[in-house]
Design a protein around this motif. Sequence first.
Motif, PDB file in Angstrom:
ATOM      1  N   GLN A 484      81.791  -9.951 -18.033  1.00  0.00           N
ATOM      2  CA  GLN A 484      81.951 -10.299 -16.616  1.00  0.00           C
ATOM      3  C   GLN A 484      81.051  -9.474 -15.691  1.00  0.00           C
ATOM      4  O   GLN A 484      81.450  -9.026 -14.628  1.00  0.00           O
ATOM      5  CB  GLN A 484      83.427 -10.158 -16.217  1.00  0.00           C
ATOM      6  N   HIS A 485      79.768  -9.318 -16.085  1.00  0.00           N
ATOM      7  CA  HIS A 485      78.876  -8.475 -15.289  1.00  0.00           C
ATOM      8  C   HIS A 485      78.622  -9.038 -13.897  1.00  0.00           C
ATOM      9  O   HIS A 485      78.226  -8.302 -12.988  1.00  0.00           O
ATOM     10  CB  HIS A 485      77.544  -8.282 -16.035  1.00  0.00           C
ATOM     11  N   TRP A 486      78.828 -10.328 -13.705  1.00  0.00           N
ATOM     12  CA  TRP A 486      78.589 -10.930 -12.389  1.00  0.00           C
ATOM     13  C   TRP A 486      79.565 -10.443 -11.323  1.00  0.00           C
ATOM     14  O   TRP A 486      79.287 -10.585 -10.119  1.00  0.00           O
ATOM     15  CB  TRP A 486      78.682 -12.452 -12.484  1.00  0.00           C
ATOM     16  N   VAL A 487      80.711  -9.911 -11.712  1.00  0.00           N
ATOM     17  CA  VAL A 487      81.726  -9.540 -10.730  1.00  0.00           C
ATOM     18  C   VAL A 487      82.090  -8.054 -10.784  1.00  0.00           C
ATOM     19  O   VAL A 487      83.121  -7.639 -10.255  1.00  0.00           O
ATOM     20  CB  VAL A 487      83.000 -10.410 -10.877  1.00  0.00           C
ATOM     21  N   GLY A 488      81.280  -7.229 -11.422  1.00  0.00           N
ATOM     22  CA  GLY A 488      81.500  -5.787 -11.404  1.00  0.00           C
ATOM     23  C   GLY A 488      80.950  -5.164 -10.140  1.00  0.00           C
ATOM     24  O   GLY A 488      80.070  -5.730  -9.475  1.00  0.00           O
ATOM     25  N   ASP A 489      81.447  -3.979  -9.774  1.00  0.00           N
ATOM     26  CA  ASP A 489      80.817  -3.232  -8.671  1.00  0.00           C
ATOM     27  C   ASP A 489      79.353  -2.970  -9.007  1.00  0.00           C
ATOM     28  O   ASP A 489      78.474  -3.091  -8.155  1.00  0.00           O
ATOM     29  CB  ASP A 489      81.534  -1.898  -8.458  1.00  0.00           C
ATOM     30  N   ILE A 490      79.129  -2.590 -10.251  1.00  0.00           N
ATOM     31  CA  ILE A 490      77.774  -2.510 -10.796  1.00  0.00           C
ATOM     32  C   ILE A 490      77.784  -3.345 -12.066  1.00  0.00           C
ATOM     33  O   ILE A 490      78.468  -3.022 -13.034  1.00  0.00           O
ATOM     34  CB  ILE A 490      77.348  -1.066 -11.102  1.00  0.00           C
ATOM     35  N   GLY A 491      77.068  -4.457 -12.033  1.00  0.00           N
ATOM     36  CA  GLY A 491      76.986  -5.329 -13.196  1.00  0.00           C
ATOM     37  C   GLY A 491      75.691  -5.071 -13.948  1.00  0.00           C
ATOM     38  O   GLY A 491      74.630  -4.913 -13.329  1.00  0.00           O
ATOM     39  N   ILE A 492      75.773  -5.024 -15.265  1.00  0.00           N
ATOM     40  CA  ILE A 492      74.601  -4.729 -16.090  1.00  0.00           C
ATOM     41  C   ILE A 492      74.536  -5.747 -17.221  1.00  0.00           C
ATOM     42  O   ILE A 492      75.528  -5.969 -17.925  1.00  0.00           O
ATOM     43  CB  ILE A 492      74.681  -3.296 -16.664  1.00  0.00           C
ATOM     44  N   GLY A 514      78.674  -8.103  -6.417  1.00  0.00           N
ATOM     45  CA  GLY A 514      79.715  -8.939  -6.989  1.00  0.00           C
ATOM     46  C   GLY A 514      81.066  -8.279  -6.856  1.00  0.00           C
ATOM     47  O   GLY A 514      81.182  -7.086  -6.554  1.00  0.00           O
ATOM     48  N   GLY A 515      82.112  -9.040  -7.076  1.00  0.00           N
ATOM     49  CA  GLY A 515      83.455  -8.465  -7.017  1.00  0.00           C
ATOM     50  C   GLY A 515      84.535  -9.515  -7.153  1.00  0.00           C
ATOM     51  O   GLY A 515      84.280 -10.724  -7.092  1.00  0.00           O
ATOM     52  N   LEU A 516      85.749  -9.045  -7.346  1.00  0.00           N
ATOM     53  CA  LEU A 516      86.938  -9.880  -7.431  1.00  0.00           C
ATOM     54  C   LEU A 516      87.883  -9.514  -6.296  1.00  0.00           C
ATOM     55  O   LEU A 516      87.657  -8.555  -5.570  1.00  0.00           O
ATOM     56  CB  LEU A 516      87.627  -9.686  -8.788  1.00  0.00           C
ATOM     57  N   GLY A 517      88.943 -10.301  -6.159  1.00  0.00           N
ATOM     58  CA  GLY A 517      89.944  -9.971  -5.150  1.00  0.00           C
ATOM     59  C   GLY A 517      89.644 -10.589  -3.799  1.00  0.00           C
ATOM     60  O   GLY A 517      89.034 -11.653  -3.708  1.00  0.00           O
ATOM     61  N   GLU A 519      87.538 -10.127  -1.511  1.00  0.00           N
ATOM     62  CA  GLU A 519      86.128 -10.403  -1.190  1.00  0.00           C
ATOM     63  C   GLU A 519      85.366 -10.852  -2.437  1.00  0.00           C
ATOM     64  O   GLU A 519      84.234 -10.436  -2.679  1.00  0.00           O
ATOM     65  CB  GLU A 519      85.472  -9.155  -0.588  1.00  0.00           C
ATOM     66  N   ALA A 520      85.966 -11.727  -3.206  1.00  0.00           N
ATOM     67  CA  ALA A 520      85.348 -12.174  -4.448  1.00  0.00           C
ATOM     68  C   ALA A 520      83.969 -12.759  -4.193  1.00  0.00           C
ATOM     69  O   ALA A 520      83.761 -13.532  -3.251  1.00  0.00           O
ATOM     70  CB  ALA A 520      86.241 -13.212  -5.135  1.00  0.00           C
ATOM     71  N   ALA A 521      83.022 -12.374  -5.027  1.00  0.00           N
ATOM     72  CA  ALA A 521      81.652 -12.860  -4.879  1.00  0.00           C
ATOM     73  C   ALA A 521      80.921 -12.694  -6.201  1.00  0.00           C
ATOM     74  O   ALA A 521      81.269 -11.840  -7.024  1.00  0.00           O
ATOM     75  CB  ALA A 521      80.922 -12.102  -3.769  1.00  0.00           C
ATOM     76  N   ILE A 522      79.908 -13.514  -6.398  1.00  0.00           N
ATOM     77  CA  ILE A 522      79.027 -13.406  -7.553  1.00  0.00           C
ATOM     78  C   ILE A 522      77.897 -12.434  -7.210  1.00  0.00           C
ATOM     79  O   ILE A 522      77.269 -12.538  -6.151  1.00  0.00           O
ATOM     80  CB  ILE A 522      78.434 -14.772  -7.917  1.00  0.00           C
ATOM     81  N   GLY A 523      77.652 -11.469  -8.101  1.00  0.00           N
ATOM     82  CA  GLY A 523      76.591 -10.513  -7.866  1.00  0.00           C
ATOM     83  C   GLY A 523      75.212 -11.135  -7.997  1.00  0.00           C
ATOM     84  O   GLY A 523      75.064 -12.270  -8.445  1.00  0.00           O
ATOM     85  N   ARG A 524      74.214 -10.379  -7.596  1.00  0.00           N
ATOM     86  CA  ARG A 524      72.833 -10.852  -7.737  1.00  0.00           C
ATOM     87  C   ARG A 524      71.980  -9.748  -8.338  1.00  0.00           C
ATOM     88  O   ARG A 524      72.194  -8.556  -8.056  1.00  0.00           O
ATOM     89  CB  ARG A 524      72.255 -11.306  -6.394  1.00  0.00           C
ATOM     90  N   PRO A 525      71.004 -10.114  -9.169  1.00  0.00           N
ATOM     91  CA  PRO A 525      70.148  -9.089  -9.774  1.00  0.00           C
ATOM     92  C   PRO A 525      69.300  -8.384  -8.719  1.00  0.00           C
ATOM     93  O   PRO A 525      68.689  -9.030  -7.866  1.00  0.00           O
ATOM     94  CB  PRO A 525      69.269  -9.889 -10.741  1.00  0.00           C
ATOM     95  N   VAL A 526      69.277  -7.064  -8.781  1.00  0.00           N
ATOM     96  CA  VAL A 526      68.463  -6.268  -7.860  1.00  0.00           C
ATOM     97  C   VAL A 526      67.355  -5.536  -8.623  1.00  0.00           C
ATOM     98  O   VAL A 526      66.211  -5.491  -8.187  1.00  0.00           O
ATOM     99  CB  VAL A 526      69.332  -5.272  -7.072  1.00  0.00           C
ATOM    100  N   ALA A 527      67.693  -4.972  -9.761  1.00  0.00           N
ATOM    101  CA  ALA A 527      66.690  -4.341 -10.629  1.00  0.00           C
ATOM    102  C   ALA A 527      66.622  -5.130 -11.933  1.00  0.00           C
ATOM    103  O   ALA A 527      67.658  -5.391 -12.554  1.00  0.00           O
ATOM    104  CB  ALA A 527      67.053  -2.893 -10.909  1.00  0.00           C
TER     105      ALA A 527
END
Length: 574
Positions: A484-492, A514-517, A519-527
């Motif tokens: 579930q890397h898309w919804v971690g505080d830091i997804g890898i 990204g996150g759950l709860g 403010e649920a949101a899908i993360g986006r790649p930054v690096a």
Amino acid sequence: MAGLNPPEVPRTPASPSSAEGASPPPAGAHPRGSDRDGARPGRARRERRPLTWEEVRRRNYVERVKHEKLPFDLLDELPRLAATHYEDIPEDDILRLQWWGLYHDKPKVGTFMMRVKIPGGIVTPQQLRVIGEISRRFGRNSGEISTRQNIQIHWIELKDVPAIFDLLRQNGLTTAGACGDILRNITGCPVAGIDAGELFDTRPYVRALADFFYHNREYSDLPRKHKWTLAACPHQCNAPEIHDVGLVGTVVDGQPGFAVLVGGGLSTYPRLAEPLGVFVPPEELIDFLRALLEVWSNDLTYRANRAKARFKFMVEDHGPEAIRRRIEERLGRPLRPLAEVPRPAGRTGHLGIHPQKQEGRYYIGFPVFPGLISGDQMVAVADLAEAYGEDVRFTREQNLIITGIARADVDRVVAAMAELGFPLDVNPVRGGSIACTGNPHCNYAVGDTKPQLVRLVERLEARFGEAIADLHIHLDGCPHACGQHWVGDIGIQGTTARDERGEKIPAYDILLRGGLGPEAAIGRPVARRVPADRLGDYVERLVAFYLAERRPGESPQAFFRRHDDAQLLAVMEG
């Protein structure tokens, strides 16, 4: 369960044998200003004409395999397969074994990962003991808790599967549908029935759904895997927003029931679920979910291409209002409308010591970092729960809970668990961070996951201590997103890069926001494509920046939203 079985509604069976052609989309106006084929504006249209089963099987190898022999029917052939040399077993039958919870271990030399399906993540001490004994006897003492509240064991050989299945069956356990194109394990709040804050006890409903669907041949051939979660936890700890169907407990006019979210999922096309806008009372659950499965399963558009076969693509194409209309047509009646889905109260992993609503009893949530638990440990935990508690629960974040402990025994249980390797007095980041199976067992993984997560967390703990207690790091070895890397505080997410000589090397993408709860949101790649040997540097610099510059009470998700990609990437690169 009395009162949960619905009245019989005539339907077309969902299996391929029911028809050689699919019905066209239902007639009538479609919501969201959609055109006549029901697609949302701006969405790419799918097939305009109905497909036939012949076309589907020609395009999709797995659909052909399922048609030639329904994977559920392979159970009767297990003794034959167990007596056959691994290299002589047809690859089609190896695929069908997934329906019985068996996946190739890596490398593919004859050993398998076996997934035990545990509804709601709840096992009795005896059931956990049996799983542990199977691990010790047949699985080289291996074991891990999955993010779907299952237990997975590696190194299983086919010759041992009949004996293993007998042990599981004798103890009320199953692997049926743990993998494959079928309803996967139904997840829920791990403290259902004992937490003082829950709206109502959902355990009977999870159990009833499992009893009806898990071994149901009619629903064993879906277009792809399908995931449900059901809970009345005010924190919505079971992450309904990333499920195909999220059943969120609520009370309307004094009646308990469920709001419905549909179309969530991660993998290579991450998507948050949307409200269906209905309230489903418990006595209508099976009837409603049968209709939903059949609406999806009988539309051959979602069988022709496996990459686009998940239920979320149907919701994406048509919108929840059109899905609701189709379900109502299937049922022959309208569903009860619901204006708003309850919002989660916050985030919790149910770790630590908590009083139960049963007076004088406590549950204790123990971090299992990084989700690994050996057969020896399973047996020991089972003995401890049998002596001092009631049952054992597994959480979505790969931890475990022992329930029903008397106040006088709490300290004894905490001390015993610490001796087993599950101390309570550790940095909470260990309980909130997860990693998929990854290397060395998963054939999809391109890098380390659990060892890499351990290295990252230990490095962050050494520098920042308790300041990172609330951080959730989610690490995956491939795009499938079991961690579930898309919804971690830091997804890898694991990937590959090229070194200065052009050679392939392991690398990772870092995703933020990204996150759950609430403010649920899908993360986006930054690096992107950060070499594995530099990942720790990138993450440490990022966390240092967050801790130094955050506002009071600001979450990582909100902090990263406040900064643009270029700034965050510059920080990580140093």
